[in-house]
Motif scaffolding. Structure first.
Motif, short mmCIF file in Angstrom:
data_model
loop_
_atom_site.label_atom_id
_atom_site.label_comp_id
_atom_site.label_asym_id
_atom_site.label_seq_id
_atom_site.Cartn_x
_atom_site.Cartn_y
_atom_site.Cartn_z
N GLN A 42 2.83 6.08 -5.79
CA GLN A 42 2.73 5.56 -8.11
C GLN A 42 2.04 7.08 -8.10
N PRO A 43 0.98 7.54 -7.55
CA PRO A 43 0.25 9.01 -8.01
C PRO A 43 1.38 10.15 -8.04
N GLY A 44 1.80 9.99 -7.46
CA GLY A 44 3.08 11.30 -6.86
C GLY A 44 3.96 11.17 -7.92
N SER B 79 0.57 -1.70 0.09
CA SER B 79 0.06 -0.16 -0.21
C SER B 79 1.05 1.41 -0.05
N GLN C 191 6.50 13.05 -13.24
CA GLN C 191 6.86 12.44 -14.28
C GLN C 191 5.97 13.10 -15.64
N GLU D 177 1.58 1.56 -3.50
CA GLU D 177 1.01 2.71 -4.30
C GLU D 177 0.24 3.71 -4.25
N GLY D 178 1.00 4.30 -2.57
CA GLY D 178 0.39 5.83 -2.43
C GLY D 178 1.43 6.60 -3.17
N ALA E 5 3.64 10.17 -10.93
CA ALA E 5 3.16 9.61 -12.33
C ALA E 5 2.99 11.12 -12.59
N GLU E 6 2.36 11.61 -11.57
CA GLU E 6 2.28 13.31 -11.59
C GLU E 6 3.86 14.10 -11.86
#
Ligand code: ZN
Length: 245
Positions: free
Chosen positions: A129-131, A123, A136, A126-127, A133-134
């Motif tokens: 990953q969005p940061g 988790s 990048q 997963e927490g 991607a943002e």
């Protein structure tokens, strides 16, 4: 000398345009570098968590093998229990059974803890990953804006560099050295115009006699305060006019 001084005006104009081109890139190059640093840090932290996951999984696999072999052992002791002849033998085997059972429980408890930790690691990954991607996305966007800008400015920059070389070829070496030294030391502006009796760049009053000499454009004079090369052109009052400064 008059031609040389006139060439300096042209050179400064070209340098003003080159400087404006450089400034039009804004802080994109620095921004891209700082985004790349943030991305690398996040990726490193995610990779560390993946390593921990792998170690934990291997630990659980070997734990499972150990539990299986402990269970075999337990079965053997339990079978032996039916064949014992003395109390002493019975006690010894009972102790072995208890020790083995508690070893199994301990192993199983450790494996459960590992499983919990793995869930937590999953988790956490997963927490993050969005940061990632943002960041990048922001980096890619800044990168493509810079590339688009470079594509537009490259041709212009090449043309200006060509012009610059032609002008420099008309200027005696020592004068060019003075120009370059001043340009680099003075924020890109090496020349100043005589403007209403003052230096256009630092506003220092120029003595009237010196002002007359500057107007003649026959000698190279430097502003005594800002050190810039003093020039005169009745049409010109400012340097880098119309360019970002
Ligand atoms: Zn000055």
């Amino acid at each position: 000398m008059r031609d040389t001084l006139a060439a300096l005006i042209n050179l400064q104009d070209v340098d003003c345009e080159l400087r404006a081109l450089e400034q039009s890139k804004g802080d994109l190059p620095q921004r891209i570098a700082s985004l790349n640093r943030e991305i690398a840090q996040l990726e490193e932290s995610i990779a560390e968590k993946h390593d921990q996951l792998k170690t934990s999984r291997l630990g659980r696999e070997s734990g499972a093998l150990e539990v299986a072999s402990l269970r075999d052992k337990l079965k053997k002791y339990q079978n032996q229990l039916y064949q014992v002849k003395t109390n002493k033998e019975y006690d010894a085997i009972t102790l072995e059974i208890e020790t083995t059972q508690s070893a199994i429980e301990n192993r199983e408890f450790e494996m459960l803890e590992m499983e919990e930790r793995e869930k937590q690691l999953h988790s956490e990954i997963e927490g993050l990953q969005p940061g990632l991607a943002e960041l990048q996305g922001q980096r890619d966007e800044a990168e493509s804006r810079l590339q688009a800008m470079l594509a537009v400015t490259r041709a212009k920059e090449e043309r200006l560099q060509q012009q610059r070389q032609e002008i420099v070829a008309r200027i005696p070496r020592p004068v060019y050295s003075t120009y370059e030294r001043t340009r680099i030391g003075r924020g890109g502006i090496a020349v100043a115009f005589l403007k209403e009796g003052s230096c256009s760049q630092c506003s220092t009053r120029i003595p009237p006699q010196r002002g007359l000499e500057i107007r003649m454009m026959n000698h190279l004079f430097l502003c005594e305060v800002c050190g810039r090369i003093m020039l005169y052109d009745p049409e010109r009052m400012t340097v880098c006019e119309g360019h970002q400064q």
